[in-house]
Design an enzyme around this catalytic site. Structure first.
Site, PDB file in Angstrom:
ATOM      1  CG  ASP A 140      -4.846  20.695   0.959  1.00 21.91           C
ATOM      2  OD1 ASP A 140      -5.650  20.907   0.038  1.00 21.91           O
ATOM      3  OD2 ASP A 140      -3.687  21.161   0.966  1.00 21.91           O
ATOM      4  CG  ASP A 158      -5.034 -27.353 -15.929  1.00 23.83           C
ATOM      5  OD1 ASP A 158      -4.269 -28.196 -15.426  1.00 23.83           O
ATOM      6  OD2 ASP A 158      -5.241 -26.228 -15.431  1.00 23.83           O
ATOM      7  N   GLY A 179      -9.459 -22.453 -20.415  1.00 23.13           N
ATOM      8  CA  GLY A 179      -9.191 -23.189 -21.651  1.00 23.13           C
ATOM      9  C   GLY A 179     -10.399 -23.960 -22.152  1.00 23.13           C
ATOM     10  CG  LEU A 180     -13.155 -27.694 -20.698  1.00 23.01           C
ATOM     11  CD1 LEU A 180     -12.180 -28.532 -21.521  1.00 23.01           C
ATOM     12  CD2 LEU A 180     -13.458 -28.400 -19.393  1.00 23.01           C
TER      13      LEU A 180
HETATM   14  S1  SF4 Z   1      -8.462  24.080  -3.884  1.00 20.72           S
HETATM   15 FE1  SF4 Z   1      -6.832  22.559  -4.057  1.00 20.72          FE
HETATM   16  S2  SF4 Z   1      -5.265  23.260  -2.623  1.00 20.72           S
HETATM   17 FE2  SF4 Z   1      -7.160  24.310  -2.093  1.00 20.72          FE
HETATM   18  S3  SF4 Z   1      -8.103  23.088  -0.523  1.00 20.72           S
HETATM   19 FE3  SF4 Z   1      -8.955  22.425  -2.470  1.00 20.72          FE
HETATM   20  S4  SF4 Z   1      -7.640  20.732  -3.070  1.00 20.72           S
HETATM   21 FE4  SF4 Z   1      -6.543  21.846  -1.500  1.00 20.72          FE
END
Ligand code: SF4
Ligand code: SF4
Lengths: 510, 414
Positions: A36, A280, A415-416
């Site tokens: 994480d 324009d 546009g042009l």
């Molecule tokens: S498997 Fe999912 S919950 Fe586990 S560390 Fe990886 S991202 Fe995080």
């Protein structure tokens, strides 16, 4: 189970990180497995922050399960308290730790760290990133709030609530809104969470009212302050000329001041109204535009697009279910049915079906639009590194309106140029598929055709070398081919073999 | 020769991706496979962030995100998997091989993906094979995802024909261009070589007692064990990084097949000379520079050996998530006894690195900009995993990856 390829929002603890990373003297202990920690890169790479997010992850492992995860949390909290000496320690669990039920908040409080501990409850299997940010900010505000009687507050003073880390142009919006408030003589008490310390949050009660720039982030906290402490809040968000005028009036009312000095800034600073009226721009009339993003930016873009650019709205939607009601109501006003979805395949299908000429969306829609060959401007998070430009590029206020003008008109064929394309349709370079020069649409001319064309009369590529060349990414293949041929010619080789290819590579390599 | 490098353990807060990250390169390498993570929104977000929001039309990976009702037992998780997979196969009938990839949440709630894979393989027999492995962060770091994936393939591989003569299995995902270079080299040497994973038909590579295993990546402990269980034998070698690493790697294989060393000399002479030439240019820039490694991919000991041996860099610290002596032994012999820090606590290592102020710090994306802001030049470790760096022809490119941040620092006047 929900099947997802790409997601608009991360998990709620990433929302919590957006709050603590924006603040000073705050630290969070996140009970989470090591993987994480990827979330750090969102801040250090996408937003280019120069500091690590103030987050200590417990990084528990399978071997810790069942016995030591609670201890690990205590150790992490103690070490984080000592090392970072924050004014407040937040404690939260990510999706995996939620399943362990270690009660991180309770454990951290039991340590007697000598630092206020704010526990967060972030249900990872129900909620998402924006909700996590709003909840975290609310818990902090509530936990640190010191009430001030209404009569002791200065009426012409406010807090600016909502700007945080990884926000879409939050940094620049603050400056615009400060200038508007400053012109009316309204004092700014605290800006939060951006660059605020927990001590600053204890002073929120001193302001006359709250300016809520991003309801997705600050709505929950501002509503609580309004309900419980009778501190009023703004509801309008100053994106676009009309909305900025409305915002100035709303704020002036709350503060009891004259709106005129802020209104006067429009004449001085804002070019959108005249640019939009200049001849324009006629070609913009009725261009079909599809709008998708967070609720605040999507609703604002729909209004600006229709009222200030003269576009036709081909679709309006959001990935944020929490704010679905507001977006549905807005879409209703345009005779459309809102698209409420966080499934990007569904969004892609809706865009393809609506056949717009321009998409105003997030980074996800930018990719969708590219595949469909439609121009796109990014108006909302989730953002990418290029949405954090070096120059000031606010979305809010009068300068924000100028920025919207530039960035939304740019992806459209001028546009042009539209006329020229029609006139020279038959020419080799200007043929039907050439498209606008700034859209990726050139890719309809097979890239390989230019990259792979061998110059005539030079050395001949043998089969193996030719095949090897094809493995080199196309964007450098042309250069590799030219270099190798020059190298072979210089040495008088008639045939290019694999070895010639790599000799040349070694020769030209840095 | 000095004693092999000791391994120091320093448990604490880690800052390494989990094994799910491997999907980012594996899905491009195994062309007919699809990777379905059974996990949380965090897992989906991790893969997306690691892929750098490179949005492909429809990538060959996805996440089945667990929701409240799956956890509360309101929905039967096994039935939910069947439903999601059926929908997926209907949408993508081209999928021949489907990996169910476990995550931390699926491990913690003890969701049996092996069972699901068996059931689904039967249900979709003749069309899609379903296997399972785990990339969870409670069990794997970053590159160990590839290890888990390849290990899940091994029991499925066919046995060789009876009396098959010895052949070489090169194990570990390599960029196509690198794989082809090695294939040509082994062909020149007369060594019958196959690669795992192979680009197509990942399940058709035979393995048995005649198989000699040459690892192309150092993080494949479980895969090696699984191959040995099938009777295959390991050829210990340094890794093919740099001119000398590649030479030693090829020689180890040639020895195992009884190829005369003059034959090897002849085959590698040209490319090896090219590699030396390319490295000589970088040696002036990198020589004498002090380099530190944060733990990331398990490539760290091999990269440190390359920098020290072939570019005369000075190694300040080698951090690595996990160090398997069985595999890295030949590298540890060549590191002059420099200690390997396994599974570093990130804050304590940051303290050491700040004190040592190396000229170049090799680290993850979460640390790079903060260290740059403190005036330290950094190299993103992840690029060393995503780029073709193995073999003679890439030796110069590998050196250049380290030289570029240094050259950049020299150029910038702001
Ligand atoms: S498997 Fe999912 S919950 Fe586990 S560390 Fe990886 S991202 Fe995080
Ligand atoms: S860049 Fe090309 S397409 Fe875009 S406005 Fe200019 S001339 Fe027109």
């Amino acid at each position: 189970m929900e099947l997802a390829t790409w997601t608009y929002e991360g998990p709620p603890h990433v929302g919590a990180m957006r709050i603590v990373t924006a603040m000073r003297d705050t630290h969070m202990v996140l009970h989470a497995p090591q993987g994480d920690t990827y979330a750090d890169l969102l801040f250090t790479m996408i937003e280019r922050r120069d500091r690590r997010p103030p987050v200590t992850y417990t990084t528990f492992r399978a071997a810790d399960l069942g016995s030591d995860t609670a201890d690990l949390l205590k150790t992490s909290a103690r070490e984080a308290g000592e090392r970072f000496a924050p004014q407040v320690l937040l404690v939260a669990a990510s999706c995996t730790a939620e399943l362990l039920q270690d009660d991180p908040g309770g454990l951290a409080r039991s340590l007697g760290l000598g630092v206020p501990v704010v526990p967060l409850d972030l249900p990872a299997y129900q909620k998402k990133e924006d909700w996590g940010a709003a909840e975290t900010f609310y818990r902090l505000v509530r936990g640190l709030h010191r009430p001030v009687p209404a009569e002791q507050r200065q009426r012409a003073s406010c807090n600016i609530l909502g700007p945080c880390a990884l926000g879409f142009r939050h940094r620049d919006d603050i400056a615009e809104v400060r200038a508007l408030l400053g012109a009316m003589g309204i004092a700014i008490n605290v800006v939060a969470p951006d660059d605020a310390s927990p001590a600053d949050l204890t002073r929120l009660g001193e302001a006359g009212f709250n300016v809520v720039l991003y309801p997705e982030i600050a709505g929950t906290a501002a509503d609580w302050l309004a309900r419980t402490h009778r501190q009023p809040r703004t509801h309008g968000v100053p994106i676009g000329v009309g909305a900025t005028r409305d915002f100035i009036r709303e704020v002036a009312d709350l503060a009891g001041v004259d709106p005129a000095p802020a209104m006067a800034l429009e004449r001085r600073d804002c070019r959108l109204p005249w640019y939009s009226r200049s001849v324009d721009s006629t070609y913009l009339t009725g261009k079909r535009v599809f709008v998708f993003g967070d609720a605040t930016h999507a609703i604002a873009a729909a209004r600006v697009g229709t009222e200030e650019f003269g576009f036709e709205l081909a679709g309006l939607g959001t990935y944020s279910r929490t704010f679905a009601r507001d977006v549905r109501k807005a879409a209703d006003g345009y005779g459309l049915e809102a698209l409420i979805s966080d499934d990007h395949l569904e969004v892609e299908a809706a865009i393809a079906a609506a056949c717009p000429e321009l998409v105003l969306g997030t980074q996800m829609e930018r990719h969708i639009a590219k595949r469909l060959g439609i121009g796109c401007a990014v108006i909302s998070a989730p953002a990418h590194v290029q949405d954090y430009p070096a120059r000031r590029a606010p979305q809010m206020g009068f300068e924000g309106a100028n920025v919207l003008w530039d960035s939304w008109v740019h992806p459209l064929v001028m546009g042009l140029e539209e006329h020229l394309l029609a006139m020279f349709r038959g020419d080799a370079e200007f043929h039907d598929e050439a498209g606008a020069s700034h859209l990726g649409v050139h890719a309809t001319i097979p890239v390989a055709a230019n990259e792979d064309a061998s110059s005539t009369g030079g050395p001949v590529w043998d089969f193996q070398a030719e095949a090897e060349l094809k493995k080199i990414p196309f964007f450098v293949r042309g250069k590799a081919r030219r270099n190798t041929e020059a190298f072979a010619a210089e040495r008088g080789s008639a045939t290019i073999t694999l070895d010639t290819l790599y000799e040349a590579k070694a020769h030209y390599g840095r | 020769m000095t004693a092999p490098s000791p391994v120091i353990r320093d448990p604490g807060q880690r800052a390494v991706f989990c094994g799910l990250t491997g999907i980012v390169w594996l899905h491009r390498k195994i062309e007919d496979a699809f990777f379905l993570v059974v996990g949380s929104r965090t897992c989906a977000h991790l893969i997306q962030s690691a892929a750098g929001v490179m949005i492909f039309a429809e990538p060959r990976f996805a996440t089945a995100i667990l929701e409240e009702r799956d956890l509360a037992g309101m929905a039967d998780a096994q039935e939910e998997i069947d439903r999601v997979v059926a929908r997926l196969i209907e949408r993508r009938p081209d999928i021949r091989l489907l990996f169910l990839v476990g995550s931390c949440p699926s491990e913690v709630i003890k969701l049996d993906l092996a069972k699901a894979a068996e059931r689904l393989s039967r249900a979709h027999a003749g069309r899609t094979r379903v296997l399972s492995w785990s990339g969870s962060g409670i069990e794997t770091t970053f590159t160990q995802g590839e290890d888990a994936c390849l290990a899940s393939l091994v029991p499925e591989l066919p046995a060789p024909l009876a009396g098959a003569s010895p052949d070489l299995l090169v194990v570990g995902a390599l960029a196509d261009v690198v794989e082809d270079q090695f294939a040509r080299l082994f062909d020149q040497l007369g060594i019958p070589a196959r690669f795992l994973p192979s680009r197509r038909a990942a399940l058709e590579t035979p393995v048995g007692a005649n198989t000699r295993v040459l690892l192309a990546q150092p993080f494949l402990s479980d895969t090696l064990t699984a191959l040995e269980r099938r009777g295959a034998r390991h050829i210990p070698a340094p890794f093919p990084l740099g001119a000398e690493g590649t030479t030693a790697w090829i020689r180890a294989a040639a020895r195992a097949f009884g190829i005369a060393s003059e034959v090897v000399d002849g085959a590698i002479e040209l490319p090896r000379a090219r590699a030396h030439k390319a490295l000589a240019r970088q040696r002036t820039r990198i020589g004498g520079q002090r380099v530190a490694f944060f733990p990331d991919s398990q490539l760290e000991p091999s990269l440190a050996r390359f920098l020290k041996e072939e570019l005369n860099a000075q190694i300040v610290e080698i951090g690595t998530p996990y160090c398997d002596r069985r595999i890295l032994g030949p590298e540890l012999q060549r590191l002059d006894g420099l200690p390997i820090h396994e599974g570093n606590d990130v804050n304590r290592q940051l303290d050491r690195v700040r004190a040592a102020r190396p000229d170049l710090t090799v680290c993850g994306l979460g640390l790079a900009n903060p260290l740059e802001a403190e005036g330290l030049s950094t190299k993103w470790a992840i690029e060393l995993v995503f780029s073709p760096i193995q073999g003679f022809e890439q030796a110069g490119d590998l050196a250049e990856l380290f030289a570029r941040p240094l050259a950049r620092r020299d150029r910038l006047a702001v």
